[in-house]
Design a protein around this motif. Sequence first.
Motif, PDB file in Angstrom:
ATOM      1  N   ARG A 117       2.774  15.597   8.210  1.00  0.00           N
ATOM      2  CA  ARG A 117       2.891  16.039   6.818  1.00  0.00           C
ATOM      3  C   ARG A 117       3.465  14.962   5.903  1.00  0.00           C
ATOM      4  O   ARG A 117       3.968  15.272   4.822  1.00  0.00           O
ATOM      5  CB  ARG A 117       3.783  17.282   6.727  1.00  0.00           C
ATOM      6  CG  ARG A 117       3.351  18.444   7.591  1.00  0.00           C
ATOM      7  CD  ARG A 117       4.127  19.716   7.248  1.00  0.00           C
ATOM      8  NE  ARG A 117       5.565  19.499   7.209  1.00  0.00           N
ATOM      9  CZ  ARG A 117       6.372  19.483   8.259  1.00  0.00           C
ATOM     10  NH1 ARG A 117       5.868  19.662   9.473  1.00  0.00           N
ATOM     11  NH2 ARG A 117       7.668  19.291   8.132  1.00  0.00           N
ATOM     12  N   SER A 118       3.398  13.709   6.305  1.00  0.00           N
ATOM     13  CA  SER A 118       4.086  12.664   5.535  1.00  0.00           C
ATOM     14  C   SER A 118       3.531  12.533   4.116  1.00  0.00           C
ATOM     15  O   SER A 118       4.296  12.357   3.160  1.00  0.00           O
ATOM     16  CB  SER A 118       4.005  11.323   6.256  1.00  0.00           C
ATOM     17  OG  SER A 118       2.660  10.936   6.459  1.00  0.00           O
ATOM     18  N   LEU A 119       2.221  12.637   3.941  1.00  0.00           N
ATOM     19  CA  LEU A 119       1.655  12.501   2.593  1.00  0.00           C
ATOM     20  C   LEU A 119       2.065  13.670   1.714  1.00  0.00           C
ATOM     21  O   LEU A 119       2.413  13.490   0.542  1.00  0.00           O
ATOM     22  CB  LEU A 119       0.131  12.403   2.672  1.00  0.00           C
ATOM     23  CG  LEU A 119      -0.580  12.085   1.345  1.00  0.00           C
ATOM     24  CD1 LEU A 119      -0.116  10.737   0.798  1.00  0.00           C
ATOM     25  CD2 LEU A 119      -2.099  12.082   1.532  1.00  0.00           C
TER      26      LEU A 119
ATOM     27  N   ALA B 238       5.678  13.195   0.741  1.00  0.00           N
ATOM     28  CA  ALA B 238       5.805  12.165  -0.289  1.00  0.00           C
ATOM     29  C   ALA B 238       5.448  12.717  -1.662  1.00  0.00           C
ATOM     30  O   ALA B 238       6.126  12.439  -2.662  1.00  0.00           O
ATOM     31  CB  ALA B 238       4.916  10.974   0.048  1.00  0.00           C
TER      32      ALA B 238
ATOM     33  N   ASP C 267       3.466   6.305   2.619  1.00  0.00           N
ATOM     34  CA  ASP C 267       2.965   7.465   1.881  1.00  0.00           C
ATOM     35  C   ASP C 267       3.788   7.665   0.614  1.00  0.00           C
ATOM     36  O   ASP C 267       3.275   8.165  -0.386  1.00  0.00           O
ATOM     37  CB  ASP C 267       3.008   8.706   2.772  1.00  0.00           C
ATOM     38  CG  ASP C 267       1.978   8.630   3.888  1.00  0.00           C
ATOM     39  OD1 ASP C 267       0.789   8.409   3.592  1.00  0.00           O
ATOM     40  OD2 ASP C 267       2.374   8.748   5.058  1.00  0.00           O
ATOM     41  N   GLY C 268       5.039   7.293   0.648  1.00  0.00           N
ATOM     42  CA  GLY C 268       5.878   7.319  -0.539  1.00  0.00           C
ATOM     43  C   GLY C 268       6.930   6.240  -0.450  1.00  0.00           C
ATOM     44  O   GLY C 268       7.459   5.967   0.648  1.00  0.00           O
TER      45      GLY C 268
ATOM     46  N   GLN D 129       6.956   7.816   5.703  1.00  0.00           N
ATOM     47  CA  GLN D 129       5.874   7.319   6.543  1.00  0.00           C
ATOM     48  C   GLN D 129       5.569   8.320   7.649  1.00  0.00           C
ATOM     49  O   GLN D 129       6.400   9.183   7.972  1.00  0.00           O
ATOM     50  CB  GLN D 129       6.264   5.974   7.177  1.00  0.00           C
ATOM     51  CG  GLN D 129       6.460   4.838   6.173  1.00  0.00           C
ATOM     52  CD  GLN D 129       6.949   3.569   6.850  1.00  0.00           C
ATOM     53  OE1 GLN D 129       8.104   3.472   7.213  1.00  0.00           O
ATOM     54  NE2 GLN D 129       6.039   2.614   7.025  1.00  0.00           N
ATOM     55  N   SER D 130       4.387   8.175   8.233  1.00  0.00           N
ATOM     56  CA  SER D 130       4.035   9.040   9.352  1.00  0.00           C
ATOM     57  C   SER D 130       4.683   8.567  10.643  1.00  0.00           C
ATOM     58  O   SER D 130       5.015   9.372  11.520  1.00  0.00           O
ATOM     59  CB  SER D 130       2.513   9.102   9.517  1.00  0.00           C
ATOM     60  OG  SER D 130       1.976   7.801   9.726  1.00  0.00           O
TER      61      SER D 130
ATOM     62  N   GLU E   3       0.849  -1.181   0.000  1.00  0.00           N
ATOM     63  CA  GLU E   3       0.000   0.000   0.000  1.00  0.00           C
ATOM     64  C   GLU E   3       0.890   1.238   0.000  1.00  0.00           C
ATOM     65  O   GLU E   3       1.521   1.572   1.005  1.00  0.00           O
ATOM     66  CB  GLU E   3      -0.896   0.003   1.240  1.00  0.00           C
ATOM     67  CG  GLU E   3      -1.814   1.210   1.347  1.00  0.00           C
ATOM     68  CD  GLU E   3      -2.603   1.238   2.648  1.00  0.00           C
ATOM     69  OE1 GLU E   3      -3.142   2.305   2.988  1.00  0.00           O
ATOM     70  OE2 GLU E   3      -2.650   0.189   3.323  1.00  0.00           O
TER      71      GLU E   3
ATOM     72  N   GLN F  86       3.447   2.368  10.762  1.00  0.00           N
ATOM     73  CA  GLN F  86       2.450   2.533   9.696  1.00  0.00           C
ATOM     74  C   GLN F  86       2.457   1.304   8.801  1.00  0.00           C
ATOM     75  O   GLN F  86       3.522   0.805   8.402  1.00  0.00           O
ATOM     76  CB  GLN F  86       2.773   3.789   8.884  1.00  0.00           C
ATOM     77  CG  GLN F  86       1.775   4.071   7.762  1.00  0.00           C
ATOM     78  CD  GLN F  86       2.110   5.346   6.993  1.00  0.00           C
ATOM     79  OE1 GLN F  86       2.898   6.172   7.460  1.00  0.00           O
ATOM     80  NE2 GLN F  86       1.531   5.500   5.805  1.00  0.00           N
TER      81      GLN F  86
ATOM     82  N   SER G 126       1.030   5.353  -1.441  1.00  0.00           N
ATOM     83  CA  SER G 126       0.309   6.465  -2.062  1.00  0.00           C
ATOM     84  C   SER G 126       1.076   7.042  -3.246  1.00  0.00           C
ATOM     85  O   SER G 126       0.493   7.366  -4.285  1.00  0.00           O
ATOM     86  CB  SER G 126       0.048   7.557  -1.023  1.00  0.00           C
ATOM     87  OG  SER G 126      -0.775   7.077   0.020  1.00  0.00           O
TER      88      SER G 126
END
Length: 309
Positions: free
Chosen positions: A223-225, A228, A298-299, A289-290, A194, A294, A196
């Motif tokens: 701000r992890s997303l 990424a 996220d990337g 990742q956050s 998974e 996780q 993003s």
Amino acid sequence: MSQATEEARPNAGRAPSPSPDLLQADWELDYYSRPILEPDGKKRWELLICSTPLQGAEGSGFRFSLNCPAASVNSQWLKQSLEQAMEQAAREGYGTPRKLRCWRASMRTMVQRAAEQLGLELIPSRRCYALVEWLQERQLKVYPAEEGYMAGPLAPAPLPIQPVAVPLPEAARGDRWSWASLPLGALREAADWEVSFPGLVPLAGAGSDEAMVSGLRLFSATRSLAIAGWIAGLEPVRLEVSGGQLVLEAGLEDRWLLGNLDADEAEAAAQAFRAAREQVGGVQFLAVQSHENQSGFDGFWVLRDLPDA
């Protein structure tokens, strides 16, 4: 950012609309002179295009090569040749590329002009691992067999001047980072994770599943997303240790400072990256990742420390 050591887990003249029946892949392009003198005494120019390998696909993918007379090196010749390439790609089951990555900074403007006329999105990037490997193969096996091949450089090649690594913008910095490692076999399954913002490449010939790959995890609780997404736009290429600094090379010539290392840590990291270059084809990875637990990413980008062809 603080740091720690741990193991990570896991229309005419325009591009036609994509067809669901055709394979969709990005393209990697090199349009440049080769070490071959033509009968008129001028160096040969050549256009090479290959598709970025698709995860799980077999074979070398789409490839296109065409010699260009030195007097015809311009964006109009390139546009017409790109049209030929798209026609050949369609015959071989490939659709119009989503992205066209240009590997050389010196050719960016010319390629941009040709791509714009065809409605292709140009991405200036050294993230052209399949292209670099193909160039290295041709330099070893194809060009030396050509009449007019120049066995050595006419003059010593100038040493490249690397731009100074600049700190990441405040909005793109995580709370901390950590060294990480993964077996190559796990990276080969990354398409099932998974993620993003993924940036994966096939790793069929990189080494055994048990070989360990060094990488980096960036963490940001809030701000992890966003981080990424920002890194995805950078076209990350490889990690390196330079003068006690941990640097992310990206795009055509960008260098981003991720952190400062003490002497022992810098030497250990440099050795790990050298070993990866020898044992797993230079494979590295970068994850965002956050937090450590996780379940997904996220990337996540597979990077490769390949010598410039």
